[in-house]
Design an enzyme around this catalytic site. Structure first.
Site, PDB file in Angstrom:
ATOM      1  N   CYS A   1       9.440  -3.887  10.147  1.00 34.21           N
ATOM      2  CA  CYS A   1       9.470  -4.620   8.875  1.00 34.21           C
ATOM      3  C   CYS A   1       9.303  -3.676   7.690  1.00 34.21           C
ATOM      4  CB  CYS A   1       8.374  -5.686   8.846  1.00 34.21           C
ATOM      5  SG  CYS A   1       6.722  -5.009   8.974  1.00 34.21           S
TER       6      CYS A   1
ATOM      7  N   CYS B   1       1.256  -8.322  12.325  1.00 35.66           N
ATOM      8  CA  CYS B   1       0.733  -7.918  11.013  1.00 35.66           C
ATOM      9  C   CYS B   1      -0.759  -7.594  11.131  1.00 35.66           C
ATOM     10  CB  CYS B   1       0.952  -9.026   9.987  1.00 35.66           C
ATOM     11  SG  CYS B   1       2.593  -9.771  10.080  1.00 35.66           S
TER      12      CYS B   1
END
Ligand code: FES
Length: 140
Positions: free
Chosen positions: A35, A104
């Site tokens: 990402c 994350c």
């Protein structure tokens, strides 16, 4: 059902511990190649205790909420405690993250470990390298 818990929204909208510690004793930076998000954790350490922790996260809301929560969870705690912090514990403290956002929270766990390792390295403190398993893959 809402995608994000109220806790995630709160820690994203009102992040705790944002910023830089100029004279940090340990700094850890990780990125997620997929990402492109980057997280940096700064630690101030006194007598083996985390005196202060701050973060800079250039990333998604879940990464910001995770780093904010993680820094809250390790402040005032011994280094050994910080090293045991798992991304799962961070996600649980945030009352959950969507499955595709769990990675994350991994950034927060890894950035803290790298910051502690940085402190050990800078101060020539001996440690068991197995405490820091496969962190290298994220650093490049
Ligand atoms: Fe990259 Fe969340 S999508 S850290």
């Amino acid at each position: 059902m809402a995608l994000y818990s109220e806790k995630v929204m709160d820690y994203f909208m009102n992040p705790r511990n944002v910023g830089v510690i100029e004279d940090a004793d340990g700094v850890g930076e990780v990125g997620n190649a997929k990402c492109g998000d980057i997280m940096k954790i700064y630690l101030k350490i006194k007598d083996d205790i985390i005196d202060d922790a701050k973060f800079e996260t250039f990333g998604c809301g879940s990464a910001i909420a995770s780093s904010s929560m993680a820094t809250e969870m390790i402040k005032g705690k011994p280094l050994a405690h910080a090293l045991q912090l798992t991304n799962k514990a961070v996600a649980e403290a945030l009352e959950g993250l969507p499955a595709h956002k769990m990675h994350c929270s991994v950034l927060a766990e890894e950035a803290i470990k790298i910051a502690v390792k940085d402190y050990y390295d800078k101060n020539r403190i001996a440690y068991d390298p197995n405490q820091f398993p496969d962190l290298d893959h994220e650093e490049h």
